[in-house]
Design a protein around this motif. Structure first.
Motif, mmCIF file in Angstrom:
data_model
loop_
_atom_site.group_PDB
_atom_site.id
_atom_site.type_symbol
_atom_site.label_atom_id
_atom_site.label_comp_id
_atom_site.label_asym_id
_atom_site.label_seq_id
_atom_site.Cartn_x
_atom_site.Cartn_y
_atom_site.Cartn_z
ATOM 1 N N GLU A 43 70.079 49.412 37.802
ATOM 2 C CA GLU A 43 70.546 50.769 37.521
ATOM 3 C C GLU A 43 71.306 51.359 38.710
ATOM 4 O O GLU A 43 72.410 51.912 38.546
ATOM 5 N N ALA A 44 70.736 51.198 39.892
ATOM 6 C CA ALA A 44 71.413 51.718 41.090
ATOM 7 C C ALA A 44 72.727 50.972 41.322
ATOM 8 O O ALA A 44 73.748 51.573 41.665
ATOM 9 N N GLY A 45 72.688 49.665 41.120
ATOM 10 C CA GLY A 45 73.892 48.864 41.330
ATOM 11 C C GLY A 45 75.028 49.293 40.421
ATOM 12 O O GLY A 45 76.192 49.370 40.841
ATOM 13 N N LYS A 46 74.686 49.610 39.194
ATOM 14 C CA LYS A 46 75.677 50.058 38.225
ATOM 15 C C LYS A 46 76.357 51.348 38.703
ATOM 16 O O LYS A 46 77.591 51.487 38.650
ATOM 17 N N MET A 47 75.564 52.268 39.200
ATOM 18 C CA MET A 47 76.131 53.519 39.709
ATOM 19 C C MET A 47 77.064 53.256 40.901
ATOM 20 O O MET A 47 78.141 53.862 40.999
ATOM 21 N N ILE A 84 73.934 60.251 42.736
ATOM 22 C CA ILE A 84 72.863 59.696 43.581
ATOM 23 C C ILE A 84 71.579 60.516 43.397
ATOM 24 O O ILE A 84 70.487 59.967 43.221
ATOM 25 N N ALA A 85 71.731 61.831 43.424
ATOM 26 C CA ALA A 85 70.559 62.706 43.308
ATOM 27 C C ALA A 85 69.902 62.569 41.934
ATOM 28 O O ALA A 85 68.683 62.408 41.814
ATOM 29 N N ASP A 86 70.731 62.616 40.898
ATOM 30 C CA ASP A 86 70.186 62.573 39.543
ATOM 31 C C ASP A 86 69.530 61.235 39.223
ATOM 32 O O ASP A 86 68.621 61.157 38.392
ATOM 33 N N ILE A 90 67.525 59.512 46.143
ATOM 34 C CA ILE A 90 67.241 60.116 47.451
ATOM 35 C C ILE A 90 65.752 60.013 47.766
ATOM 36 O O ILE A 90 65.363 59.632 48.857
ATOM 37 N N GLY A 91 64.945 60.374 46.790
ATOM 38 C CA GLY A 91 63.505 60.470 47.030
ATOM 39 C C GLY A 91 62.711 59.282 46.514
ATOM 40 O O GLY A 91 61.530 59.410 46.194
#
Lengths: 556, 556
Positions: A43-47, A84-86, A90-91
């Motif tokens: 999921e992160a990679g896609k973003m 990134i936030a959504d 970050i957290g």
């Protein structure tokens, strides 16, 4: 050549090199199952591929700018930050009580790698916020934690680190900023801070500055420094941004790279702040923030290296020049281009494994409280920072070289990687400072952490590697017998040798785990081991040899 | 920190390291007496300090620009060029019959070093002209020589080199530009050329393009290429610039550095040209031009390294941080900063000695016709080019690091050195191409030139150095037994090892000549010899190991 997130490569390193399964086996991180890891990285990679990578050039071409006292960020950066936030990125490792996911720092670093490959200038913003969250979790009062951490985790507010002043860089203890007790639970903070990454932006509701300053009764040097939370907008009774604080961005630096990241000179004029942690104990809190940020900066080097490598491979497989005597005529088939690309790839694998190995140690220390894990993570942190950023610079340079003349032309994008990554060897403590930390503080255990790592390397049972590790053990013993100036004289080479021995170790582990990796591993070990031997010879220089060349001769 | 020309250092290298007295003892160069050398270096150095160095930032901030088809140069560059021309520095080594001074190329290189330290972007202009003068002296008809060389020597006209086309970079033989016989002694040249350094300017009366193109009966590849002189303004019957030729600057590149040097895309539309040399023998003429230009580019690396070192020392001796435990608290007294500065200084000395050693060989070959001198110069040229430019990049990077955070801020000037010098590892043949030339063409004498150099090194009688030289001899023997692909796989490391063995040799010679140089020599040899050993281990990689990592794995 669009960026492709190296999800399967990250999985391989987690699963086969750094033993991430041990992290997932702890109660603390039981949620970090293989399925969860796969889902997160995918999921992160896609973003990073779809949202962030396309912003990278725009940030370079249209730098953040100061207009009427307010920072206007580069085109698309607001949307990128929101993504990134959504995504919750970050957290990821923040306490779930404050909205975080409570996941291992190892996964945060894996995701950070990809975000930084997408757009390093933007990634620096959440990296600062992540450090701030950790510092607040560890040191702030419950009131501050409750008010600030959820906003930082959600990305509604952003965090900054304010350490440096013109006369106080590596020597933080020389700072002159002052804080006075207002008598109402707040303090008036006054002073000028420089090199404040993301000191302002136009996409977050508030900006939370953690500022080092000295109370009237604070001693000189680092022992008399306190830490304050100084928000841009003072929160009102409902915790919403209220009146403007008495602080401002004076100017932004005109930098070699990272143009999309506004680097501010900040002025505080009796600005309202809240003490974080005990009076005069600000450095301890700041170190919490800086320690993981150091690993995070090492990962920034990795980020740029990976992006630069992909860019160079894309070019090399497209560009045709001359006869190669092989199936294809693109330049990747030419021996020297292939050598460069393999070297880049080999260094990147080592760097990624080193960063993840360090992160796993930090997670295991947190989950188990085991002092050996803690010491292992502490020992690996300066190595991961310095070698990661050195690799970023070296690989970005090789990426330019692979492009030939096109590498010098800005439109290609190859040069931006070098410009952007160059600062990573400087900020969060220069790589020289990292090396001094390694041979100084990190050998205060009489080499226990170093020797434990070398035990692991020797236990692997590769002859060449064991020979190198044995030499490194002897060098470590030699270091322990030297005074600090002699250690410092050889510090950078000692760190370089350790990184390469570990790098060869990770590669040989990879070859053992997957036979298709054996050729790259053989190539990598065949470079890293001789290089480590050379660094070990240089590490024994000693201070006398350095100062034998007089200052007069140097300045002549 | 203003630039100071290293006149006495250059004198030391000429007198004590590279035996320049042998050049001055020849009939050809009898004018190059010690007094003459001193006068030349002092006079040129003064100009570089006072006139050129102040232009360097302006060239970066206000790049050359294309306005209505004409290049507007950076502020002050016209005056700077005139100072170089009026000093006679362009034609120092040109034939006195055409207004040159007929001095050794060694002195041209020494002066070029200082001009490049002053302002590299501007220095690239006369460097191109110097190469053109050499090519015309060796290959052009008397009519062309008489018309062009005096104007080039005086700086009234400037010269350029037009080799590269979009599909023909390192593979020059792939060029598509065409030339047709006009039947009146001229040719019509048509095609597009890229990366044309100083393709136009607003301070010279004419611009003389040497253009590679193919005649209708020219074979494919490099064997069918001819060389043409294509002036911007066609000389009239009096040799004055007459009507405009049918050529134009299409655009200028937006580059990482060297902003003051206009890098043009040139379009030739049936432009009038004159054949230089024999039909289809253009590559030979171009190689004359490129060969000394290669050494000249190596010296450019040296130029930037010296300027960056001086800049870094100036900063380090001004900047105070923390306690050093020594007399002074400026950061040069900190061990790791001192290590960086000494490394920079050590590499610069080696680079300067190598460049001058190469130049002395070229001069001796010219003066004596001795084949051994010629082979020695030919062997040293690719080493001087690649090691010189690698040193420029490394030292400029270290210069940034010495500046800490200030190094990343453009106003400091430290970053410009890195941006400017980066291309020197690429143009005039990438450093990879240099290394392939070394292990290919330059070992076609079955290693005679290499072994003769190693004889010199071993004869010096230092044990560590001799051990390294003996290893290098064995590696050279190994190289001679390999096929070309295996040599190429280890070429860059072989070159790097040779440069370091020679570098240590020069340093130890310096220590023997002047005891105050012994500490730096010991430090330098203690770094260069272990590094050379590591490079030698890497040089034996072989092509099989490179290609064992499949293209699929690389692209995965």
């Amino acid at each position: 050549m669009p960026y492709r997130a190296p999800v399967s490569e990250l999985r391989f390193v987690l699963d086969h090199i750094v033993g991430f399964d041990r992290v997932a086996a702890t109660d603390t991180f039981a949620e970090a199952t293989p399925d969860m890891v796969e889902a997160i990285l995918t999921e992160a990679g896609k973003m990073c591929e779809e949202v962030l990578s396309p912003l990278n050039r725009a940030g370079d071409i249209t730098p953040a700018a100061l207009e009427n006292g307010v920072v206007r960020t580069s085109p698309g950066f607001g949307d990128g930050f929101r993504a990134i936030a959504d995504g919750g990125w970050i957290g990821m490792s923040a306490d779930p009580e404050y909205g975080g996911m409570g996941l291992p720092i190892t996964l945060t670093m894996a995701v950070n790698e990809m975000i930084g490959s997408g757009c390093l200038a933007l990634q620096l913003n959440p990296l600062m916020t992540q450090g701030q969250i950790e510092a607040l979790e560890a040191h702030a009062s419950p009131e501050i934690q409750d008010l600030y951490i959820p906003k930082l985790v959600s990305g509604e507010w952003c965090g900054t680190m304010n350490l440096t002043e013109p006369q106080a860089g590596s020597d933080v203890g020389a700072l002159k900023s002052k804080a006075e007790d207002n008598g109402d639970g707040t303090y008036a903070v006054t002073g000028q801070k420089i090199y404040i990454s993301w000191g302002d932006n136009d996409f977050s509701e508030n900006i939370c500055h953690l500022v080092l300053a000295r109370l009237p009764d604070g001693a000189e040097g680092t022992r008399g420094i306190s830490l304050f939370m100084v928000p841009k907008w003072i929160p009102d009774a409902d915790g919403k941004p209220g009146v403007a604080n008495t602080l401002k961005v004076v100017s932004l630096e005109h930098k070699l790279g990272l143009h999309g990241s506004p680097t501010a000179v900040m002025q505080y004029d009796g600005a309202t702040g809240w003490l974080v942690g005990e009076p005069h104990k600000g450095m301890a809190a700041m170190f919490t923030m800086m320690n993981n940020a150091r690993l995070g900066v090492g990962v920034q080097g990795l980020s740029v290296a990976e992006a630069a490598l992909q860019h160079a491979i894309g070019y090399a497989m497209d560009r045709k020049q001359g006869k190669t005597g092989r199936d294809a005529d693109h330049i990747l088939e030419h021996a020297d281009v292939r050598r460069m690309v393999l070297s880049m790839k080999a260094d990147i694998f080592a760097t990624r494994a080193l960063a993840m190995d360090c992160a796993v140690s930090l997670d295991m220390a947190k989950a188990t409280g085991d002092a050996a894990w803690k010491a292992r993570g502490a020992f690996l942190t300066p190595i991961a920072k310095a070698f990661g950023t050195d690799t970023g610079i070296k690989v970005a340079g090789d990426g330019i070289q692979v492009h030939g003349g096109m590498g010098f032309v800005e439109e290609t994008g190859a040069a931006q990687f070098l410009r952007d990554v160059r600062v990573t060897a400087i900020y969060e403590g220069t790589n020289g400072i990292q090396a001094m930390d390694l041979v100084g503080r990190k050998l205060m255990d009489r080499g226990a952490a170093a020797f434990a790592l070398l035990d692991e390397v020797e236990a692997f049972g590769n002859d060449d590697l064991t020979t190198a590790a044995t030499h490194l053990r002897k060098l470590t013993e030699w270091m322990l017998e030297q005074d600090m100036q002699d250690r410092f004289a050889g510090a950078v080479s000692y760190l370089g040798a350790f990184a390469r021995v570990l790098g060869a170790f990770y590669h040989l582990k990879a070859a053992a785990a997957e036979t298709t990796r054996a050729p790259l591993a053989a190539y990598a070990a065949g470079r890293m081991i001789p290089e480590a031997m050379a660094e070990m010879a240089k590490a024994r220089t000693g201070a006398a040899e350095l100062y034998a060349v007089s200052t007069d001769v140097i300045a002549a």
